[in-house]
Design a protein around this motif. Structure first.
Motif, PDB file in Angstrom:
ATOM      1  N   GLU A 332      -3.486   1.831  -0.148  1.00 58.42           N
ATOM      2  CA  GLU A 332      -3.443   1.063  -1.406  1.00 58.42           C
ATOM      3  C   GLU A 332      -3.256   1.972  -2.604  1.00 58.42           C
ATOM      4  OE1 GLU A 332      -6.923  -1.469  -1.741  1.00 58.42           O
ATOM      5  OE2 GLU A 332      -6.478  -2.308   0.249  1.00 58.42           O
ATOM      6  N   GLU A 333      -3.983   3.081  -2.597  1.00 56.77           N
ATOM      7  CA  GLU A 333      -3.853   4.021  -3.727  1.00 56.77           C
ATOM      8  C   GLU A 333      -2.420   4.536  -3.817  1.00 56.77           C
ATOM      9  OE1 GLU A 333      -8.401   5.664  -3.215  1.00 56.77           O
ATOM     10  OE2 GLU A 333      -6.738   6.999  -2.766  1.00 56.77           O
ATOM     11  N   GLN A 334      -1.886   4.868  -2.632  1.00 54.43           N
ATOM     12  CA  GLN A 334      -0.524   5.406  -2.615  1.00 54.43           C
ATOM     13  C   GLN A 334       0.461   4.379  -3.167  1.00 54.43           C
ATOM     14  OE1 GLN A 334       0.682   6.678   1.237  1.00 54.43           O
ATOM     15  NE2 GLN A 334       1.879   8.391   0.430  1.00 54.43           N
ATOM     16  N   ALA A 335       0.281   3.122  -2.726  1.00 55.34           N
ATOM     17  CA  ALA A 335       1.180   2.058  -3.182  1.00 55.34           C
ATOM     18  C   ALA A 335       1.106   1.894  -4.696  1.00 55.34           C
ATOM     19  CB  ALA A 335       0.825   0.756  -2.486  1.00 55.34           C
ATOM     20  N   LYS A 336      -0.085   2.095  -5.262  1.00 49.60           N
ATOM     21  CA  LYS A 336      -0.253   1.925  -6.715  1.00 49.60           C
ATOM     22  C   LYS A 336       0.017   3.225  -7.474  1.00 49.60           C
ATOM     23  CE  LYS A 336      -3.994  -1.451  -6.415  1.00 49.60           C
ATOM     24  NZ  LYS A 336      -5.441  -1.432  -6.317  1.00 49.60           N
ATOM     25  N   GLY A 337       0.290   4.300  -6.748  1.00 50.42           N
ATOM     26  CA  GLY A 337       0.517   5.601  -7.384  1.00 50.42           C
ATOM     27  C   GLY A 337      -0.760   6.153  -8.013  1.00 50.42           C
ATOM     28  N   GLU A 338      -1.888   5.806  -7.406  1.00 45.28           N
ATOM     29  CA  GLU A 338      -3.180   6.272  -7.954  1.00 45.28           C
ATOM     30  C   GLU A 338      -3.802   7.328  -7.060  1.00 45.28           C
ATOM     31  OE1 GLU A 338      -5.473   2.732  -8.142  1.00 45.28           O
ATOM     32  OE2 GLU A 338      -4.466   1.994  -9.939  1.00 45.28           O
ATOM     33  N   GLU A 339      -4.776   8.026  -7.607  1.00 40.06           N
ATOM     34  CA  GLU A 339      -5.516   8.973  -6.781  1.00 40.06           C
ATOM     35  C   GLU A 339      -6.994   8.638  -6.864  1.00 40.06           C
ATOM     36  OE1 GLU A 339      -6.402  13.657  -6.231  1.00 40.06           O
ATOM     37  OE2 GLU A 339      -5.011  13.136  -7.831  1.00 40.06           O
ATOM     38  N   TRP A 340      -7.732   8.870  -5.797  1.00 45.56           N
ATOM     39  CA  TRP A 340      -9.168   8.608  -5.780  1.00 45.56           C
ATOM     40  C   TRP A 340      -9.859   9.390  -6.913  1.00 45.56           C
ATOM     41  CZ3 TRP A 340     -12.639   5.373  -3.912  1.00 45.56           C
ATOM     42  CH2 TRP A 340     -13.993   5.735  -3.989  1.00 45.56           C
TER      43      TRP A 340
END
Ligand code: HC3
Length: 403
Positions: A332-340
């Motif tokens: 999900e993070e990857q899909a949103k271009g986010e990082e933990w």
């Protein structure tokens, strides 16, 4: 001859495990081990061993003489080793395979200062990376202005009968009342006794303690039979930058038991530490019901219970739930271009770490590497890490950390 500790009922899975080690890729967490060798404790908890005793952790802050202060820092460090490397043997009969923390896993607790003026010592520990696994931690005491922070990562390799583990990372021990910082590097280790199902750790190579005041200790480790016929032996030489070739003190003995210190100027020898008498204070951790989902004991509670029951299928099912959930979160993070978002620690590039770089240069070690080579022909340089993990300063102000 070592005694075989593999339970009869798990001997075929232990043989399968030993075979899997032979084709091992360096990631210890990827090995599927039988229940008797699993620990119900996650690696995020191991950060607590940096405070083996309240007394040793705080002693240097109460010492006015810089040279004696340095020796107290060395004593604190040597005093941590028994907990770090022998406590599983003491409590569970052998070294065990810890739970492999997930990204964002948290562990926090306090050593409560009941009736003394020193107050609480606070611990925060966070899994800041899963691939490769990196655990960052900080331990501090506001009253005495003692602040420790560090991180560690391991890399394992296999030789005939043992697993060799290199430790990346370091700790910084700060005495703010004196404006002093001590770089503490980490020893190498190997795991022996695997064939008999009774693994134990032996330390090897060197580690260093470098103070911003110029004092330096080089600690050399050895197993049975090198310095003496005893296990867990070490020899530390203390020098000062003003006269780096003349040894001021030699400290030697067993890091898990007794050691002595020799003043090289006067020749006087005295007892240094008896690590078997460390006064381990109890780390107070919130009950699981009050913890949030990222806190280690709560997150792993079903897996830990299954390990305690020795139920292999249940361990596997409960672990898979956590792993699958984690995989989904990363997707999900990857899909949103986010990082933990890490809770307590942030990544800092080495060039923005002047104090760390200066201490490495004073210690004669390359920044961002494993610093434990025992060979005098190498400098211990290994694959360099380009970043350190540091506690976000605002958390220090917050004596009672909210998880
Ligand atoms: C190698 C180790 C995990 C890492 C442990 C570390 C380096 C963690 C940081 C602490 O500050 C110091 C420390 C102490 C002990 C180290 C563990 C010893 C064994 C464990 C392996 C992953 C276990 C492998 C067990 C086996 C061979 C049965 O799979």
């Amino acid at each position: 001859m070592s005694e075989n500790k593999v339970p009869e009922s798990q001997s075929s899975s232990w043989t399968a495990f030993l075979k899997s080690i032979a084709s091992f890729n360096g990631d210890l967490a990827s090995l599927t081990a039988p229940p008797f060798i699993l620990s119900p404790v996650s690696l995020t908890e191991y950060s607590q061993f940096w405070c083996a005793s309240r007394e040793l952790f705080l002693a240097a802050a109460k010492e006015q003489d810089p040279e004696q202060r340095f020796l107290k820092v060395v004593k604190w460090f040597i005093g941590t080793l028994r907990g770090q490397y022998c406590s599983r043997n003491e409590q569970m009969g052998s070294e065990k395979k810890p739970l492999n923390p997930f990204l964002g896993e948290l562990f926090t607790g306090k050593w409560v200062g009941s009736d003394d003026a020193d107050g609480d010592i606070v611990l925060v520990s966070e899994q800041v990376s899963h691939h490769p696994p990196v655990t960052a931690y900080a331990i501090w005491n506001e009253q005495n202005k003692v602040y420790l922070q560090g991180y560690n990562q391991i890399k394992a390799s296999l030789s005939t009968t043992m697993i060799t583990v290199k430790q990346y990372g370091h700790a910084l021990y700060e005495l703010r009342a004196f404006d002093e910082t001590y770089l503490v590097t980490l020893p190498g280790l190997h795991i022996e006794g695997i064939l008999f199902g009774a693994p134990y750790v032996e330390l090897e190579g060197r580690s260093y303690i470098q103070s911003s005041t110029g004092y330096k200790a080089t600690v050399e480790y050895s197993g049975k039979g090198y310095f003496s016929g005893k296990k867990n032996t070490f020899k530390a030489k203390v020098v000062h930058a003003g006269s780096p070739k003349s040894t001021l003190y030699t400290i030697s003995g067993q890091w898990s038991e007794q050691s002595k210190i020799k003043n090289e100027k006067t020749g006087v020898e005295q007892p240094f530490l008896d690590a078997s008498k460390n006064s381990y204070g109890e780390l107070v951790v919130k009950p699981e019901e009050q913890q949030n989902e990222l806190e280690s004991r709560k997150a792993w509670s079903k897996v830990a219970a299954a390990i305690r029951q020795g139920d292999y299928d249940l361990i596997h099912r409960e672990k898979s739930k956590i792993e699958n959930e984690q995989r989904e979160m990363r997707k999900e993070e990857q899909a949103k271009g986010e990082e933990w978002q890490r809770k307590w620690f942030k990544k800092v590039v080495l060039k923005d770490e002047p104090l760390y770089l200066d201490l490495c240069s004073k210690a004669g070690v390359a920044a961002g590497t494993v610093h434990s080579s025992s060979s005098s022909t190498t400098t211990g340089v290994d694959t360099a890490t380009e970043t350190n993990w540091r506690l976000e300063p605002e958390h220090y102000e917050n004596g009672d950390v909210k998880a």
